[in-house]
Enzyme design. Sequence first.
Site, PDB file in Angstrom:
ATOM      1  N   CYS A  79       0.982  -1.138   0.020  1.00 27.22           N
ATOM      2  CA  CYS A  79      -0.251   0.092  -0.263  1.00 27.22           C
ATOM      3  C   CYS A  79       0.763   1.546  -0.308  1.00 27.22           C
ATOM      4  O   CYS A  79       1.875   1.040   0.447  1.00 27.22           O
ATOM      5  CB  CYS A  79      -0.961  -0.077   1.086  1.00 27.22           C
ATOM      6  SG  CYS A  79      -2.041   1.569   1.534  1.00 27.22           S
ATOM      7  N   ASP A  86       0.092  -6.294  -0.649  1.00 23.64           N
ATOM      8  CA  ASP A  86      -1.186  -6.472  -1.328  1.00 23.64           C
ATOM      9  C   ASP A  86      -0.573  -7.552  -1.806  1.00 23.64           C
ATOM     10  O   ASP A  86      -0.052  -7.712  -3.072  1.00 23.64           O
ATOM     11  CB  ASP A  86      -1.216  -5.134  -2.533  1.00 23.64           C
ATOM     12  CG  ASP A  86      -1.745  -4.450  -1.257  1.00 23.64           C
ATOM     13  OD1 ASP A  86      -2.340  -4.040  -0.497  1.00 23.64           O
ATOM     14  OD2 ASP A  86      -1.582  -2.622  -1.777  1.00 23.64           O
TER      15      ASP A  86
END
Length: 281
Positions: free
Chosen positions: A189, A196
């Site tokens: 992120c 992620d």
Amino acid sequence: MSSYDNHQALAGLTLGKSTDYRDTYDASLLQGVPRSLNRDPLGLHADNLPFHGADIWTLYELSWLNGKGLPQVAVGHVELPDTSVNLVESKSFKLYLNSFNQTRFASWQDVAETLTRDLSACAQGEVKVALYRLDELEGQPIAHLHGACIDDQDIEIDNYQFSTDYLQGAASGKIVEETLVSHLLKSNCLITHQPDWGSVQIQYRGAKIDREQLLRYLVSFRHHNEFHEQCVERIFNDILRFCQPESLSVYARYTRRGGLDINPWRSNGDFSPATGRLARQ
């Protein structure tokens, strides 16, 4: 590290900050992030984008009250066009959806219309919304990304810093038309640096791309900080720049966080993304 992670456009985001959870409808909770933030450094401009596409969101934690106060639940499908001015920041999206929890709506159509209106206003683009009852999705099989998986290569990797150098000279030889898949995509992120996890499908026609070089390039995202949508556009732009395929499509399906998954795709050809959830979704 992205060159714009301290940009003023990110300063007001609730992402990475302590927040109150509201359970009555509040459209002001939605926050947009200008797509130009990552496009400008890549030399991409809204009036001359080298691709078309969309950001496909799945909403797994969507609930509200009907007119009599009985809770309703649904799975939502949202598509933001790549031409919208903003992408929608995911934590703000989650907080916004939470605000539906104790709010009465006259009908499912009212909910869909509210989502469409608010998301379109935030994104500054025409957003599409569909709601599904759970019995419409029961028995839906786990999907897979079509293509040749490039992950099982016997190679040694000891550098996980993002670099486009891996794509230098990666395409050569005869013209091929193929689809490649990797489940090893991991980025972080932009704000919180939380991981992620995603799977990526790359469909192209052009000089054959060396699979080892492509995999090394994708693995180099492992310490890279950008939003999902930005990573997909970077991958598309880098492959287009270094490998110069005649046609190219890049599609990533990320695992869910906060009841949401984001699945961006970008293409300069004829591409229709499969929307079924993958094993990790």
